[in-house]
Enzyme design. Structure first.
Site, short mmCIF file in Angstrom:
data_model
loop_
_atom_site.label_atom_id
_atom_site.label_comp_id
_atom_site.label_asym_id
_atom_site.label_seq_id
_atom_site.Cartn_x
_atom_site.Cartn_y
_atom_site.Cartn_z
N SER A 205 0.82 -1.20 0.00
CA SER A 205 0.00 0.00 0.00
C SER A 205 0.87 1.26 0.00
O SER A 205 1.72 1.43 -0.87
CB SER A 205 -0.96 -0.03 1.19
OG SER A 205 -1.94 0.96 1.09
N ASP A 477 -9.31 -3.51 -5.74
CA ASP A 477 -9.13 -4.47 -4.64
C ASP A 477 -9.92 -4.08 -3.39
O ASP A 477 -9.53 -4.40 -2.29
CB ASP A 477 -7.66 -4.63 -4.30
CG ASP A 477 -7.02 -3.35 -3.78
OD1 ASP A 477 -7.72 -2.31 -3.69
OD2 ASP A 477 -5.82 -3.36 -3.45
N HIS A 521 2.90 0.91 -24.57
CA HIS A 521 3.17 1.63 -23.33
C HIS A 521 1.96 2.45 -22.90
O HIS A 521 1.27 3.04 -23.72
CB HIS A 521 4.38 2.56 -23.52
CG HIS A 521 4.79 3.26 -22.26
ND1 HIS A 521 5.29 2.60 -21.17
CD2 HIS A 521 4.76 4.58 -21.92
CE1 HIS A 521 5.57 3.46 -20.21
NE2 HIS A 521 5.25 4.67 -20.64
#
Length: 673
Positions: A205, A477, A521
């Site tokens: 994190s 998440d 990219h």
């Protein structure tokens, strides 16, 4: 029942409700006996004992202890030196005002409250459980399972080092007050001298933002020509777990209305505390199309003048909606204005909104990630929110004007030999908010009227209605949006190998591989692969060719929660398999072979998503110490199945013994070679 072509009879019984602590027992056998001893400087060549693990925890993941004496009236509990502050829920409940004095900082200069100061604890105990206790311990566990696994694997005490920090501070204040980056540099150098090998850096994190700042700070501390050499000697691999590379929308929520993190405090109290932290702005969402200048170049060219970094956005920033994010980060209802000069983007407001503003009627304004990170949003609400002026000052001084790095700019791949970017996907994650005045005084002066979520490639409001925008192919998440987590895919080269395999035990039929997939990219990679219902997968994106001597990998774990990913047995298994592969002297591939099988006398064992081919002659090289290797540990929501394959090999008799160990039954099959 698992069907195989093995000559050995196998029966697999499902095991339910197995705790993580039980899984540790059969999770891994540390492989010192198979490791060959040779290392040269920072180059690893088959000796696990020379590795060190450096852990950089995330936001609110380090204990803070009191460094003052504070008497708390109307409470039997006072604060004395070394008393736990973060986190002591008992004192929080009994003396919340005293507790807040020990937590909050001055929003302008980041100094402690006059009556109480707190400092981060040190050592591994500082990051295992935030609030140790029979009930509170498991609820506040962060790295405890990780450390526990390391101990049970046989890792020495000096091989795992935690580098806790005061997660309330701005990056520059970490160095100014605590010399944190000097200490981190010394920790890596000490680990090399003590153990003779480089370190593995595990950051979770916000810890990834801290590590990024350290790498930029290091450029200014050592000679330019020695920078990459220093990294090669001291860091073997960097594991970026759940990294908010482009920030997180939840930081805006915490700044305006407060996030309690499950603590027994009001949202207003949480906002008051969070807004005093300089690190609150470190996680603001920002655009990947806006970059700062090179402080490194300015330093060594002799231009050391202070002031803002040059902050420029490319053409895409103004051609794309929402700064490339799924939607606008914040939508706020403004009741009235003193003048149009409060709105930097006034030209973008429709005539209807202008007429409403002139009449003093409420007007809703929307702000992209760029307008949040450059301060335009806080500038627009400073007439209605006293906190905005302090946040603007902090943003200007400690981020846009930081002498080392503007952290609110995209991160290019650091020159580290091996980088593994790991994060969870496909969980419901907040990406945008609607705010309106509540009519109450600060800190409760804003309420959230709606929330925009990303859910597996779609956007929905809190009421369940689908919302238009630019959703990614997956969701985040539960804390960090996918757009931010997946930025590290831009570090991959033009040709990428992709593998998808179930997290649970499988027979190899569901293993999918795509080789040499073209990648542009700054663009996401969408694998042309299928998914079976109710199956959790790991998708690996691997590149070892674009940069000579450098490897880059991205691992996406289905349904892995941001906080709990560091406690995931699946993640631990994958990490140790990769490290075992790296120290194996006969490894021919750059990454772990996915879905490899062990074959001996036509005995075929089930595939695993990550396993290594272990040949009998390799085991014969170690006749004294028995060769041990865990081939598979898998678990899913419906069943928990744990297999350990012990491979015994006798140099003299050539006997091969394979022991299949189940939790519910033990099957032993002996076959003479």
């Amino acid at each position: 029942m698992v069907r195989t072509n093995s000559a050995f009879p196998m029966r697999v019984l499902p095991l339910r409700f197995v705790s993580v602590s039980i899984s540790v027992v059969v999770f891994f056998v540390f492989l010192l006996s198979l490791c060959k001893t040779s290392a040269d400087g920072g180059k690893l060549s088959g000796n696990y004992s020379k590795l060190s693990g450096i852990i950089i925890p995330g936001f609110a993941s380090t204990q803070l202890r009191a460094w003052s004496i504070l008497d708390c009236p109307y409470s039997p509990l006072d604060f004395n030196p070394l008393d736990l502050v973060w986190l002591d829920t008992t004192k929080l409940l009994s003396a919340v005002n005293c507790w807040l004095k020990c937590m909050i900082l001055d929003p302008y200069n980041q100094t402690d409250h006059p009556e109480c100061k707190s400092r981060p604890d040190s050592g591994l105990s500082a990051i295992t459980e935030l609030d140790p206790g029979y009930i509170t311990g498991p609820l506040s566990s962060v790295w405890k399972e990780w450390i526990k696994w390391c101990i049970e694997f046989g890792i020495e005490a000096n091989a795992i080092v935690a580098v806790p920090y005061d997660w309330r501070l701005t990056p520059s204040k970490l160095e100014e007050r605590d010399l944190y980056f000097h200490k981190l540099k010394l920790t890596l150098e000490t680990a090399l001298k003590l153990r003779g090998g480089p370190s593995l850096v595990f950051a979770h994190s916000l810890g990834n933002n801290v590590f990024r700042y350290f790498l930029e700070w290091l450029k200014l501390e050592i000679a330019p020509k020695q920078y990459v050499q220093w990294l090669d000697e001291h860091i073997h691999a960097y594991f970026a777990v759940g990294a908010p590379f482009l920030g997180a929308a939840e930081a805006i929520k915490a700044t305006l209305s407060g996030v309690t993190f499950g603590l027994p405090v009001s949202e207003g109290t949480a906002r008051l505390m969070f807004s005093s932290f300089g690190s609150s702005l470190w996680m603001l969402p920002f655009s990947k199309h806006c970059r700062g200048d090179s402080t490194y170049w300015k330093h060594f060219s002799g231009n050391t003048g202070k002031g803002h970094h040059t902050y420029q956005c490319d053409l895409q920033e103004f051609q794309l909606n929402y700064s490339g994010w799924p939607t606008n980060i914040v939508n706020v209802e403004i009741p009235t204005v003193r003048g149009f000069d409060a709105y930097p983007s006034i030209s973008e407001i429709s005539e209807t909104n202008l007429s409403s503003m002139e009449c003093g009627l409420p007007t809703q304004l929307s702000f992209s990630a760029r307008e949040v990170s450059d301060g335009a949003f806080f500038k627009s609400i400073e007439d209605y929110d006293p906190e905005s002026k302090r946040l603007l000052y902090l943003l200007d001084k400690s981020y846009h004007g930081d002498p080392v790095l503007n952290p609110l700019t995209p991160w290019e791949r650091p020159p580290i030999k091996n980088i593994f970017c790991i994060y969870g996907i496909d969980l419901k994650t907040e990406v945008g908010y609607y705010f309106a005045p509540s009519g109450k005084p600060y800190p409760d002066n804003w309420i959230i009227t709606d929330v925009i979520y990303e859910i597996e490639g779609s956007l929905f409001s809190r009421s369940g209605n689908q919302v238009e925008g630019n959703p990614g192919r997956a969701s985040g998440d539960d804390t960090v949006p996918y757009h931010s987590l997946s930025w590290c895919k831009s570090w991959l080269g033009s040709k990428v190998n992709i593998t998808r395999a179930p997290q649970s035990e499988h027979d190899g039929s569901d293993l999918q591989v795509e080789l040499n997939v073209e990648h542009h990219h700054d663009a996401d990679i969408v694998p042309n692969m299928t998914r079976s219902p109710r199956v959790k997968y790991i998708t690996y994106y691997e590149d070892s060719e674009s940069i000579p001597g450098r490897r880059t990998a991205v691992w996406e774990l289905d349904k892995a929660n941001h906080r709990n990913i560091v406690r995931s047995p699946v993640l631990m298994r994958e990490l140790w398999l990769q490290m075992w592969h790296d120290i194996h002297p006969d490894a021919t591939s750059k990454f772990v072979t996915k879905g490899a099988c062990f074959s001996q006398h036509k005995a075929h064992l089930p595939y695993t998503s990550s396993s290594i081919v272990i040949l009998k002659d390799e085991a014969d090289k170690n006749p004294i110490s028995v060769s041990l290797f865990l081939v598979m540990l898998r678990g899913d929501t419906d069943k928990e199945l744990y297999w350990v394959f012990f491979i015994f090999s006798s140099f003299y008799t050539g006997t091969l013994l394979i022991l299949f160990l189940y939790i519910e039954q033990l099957s032993v099959v002996i076959q003479l070679a």
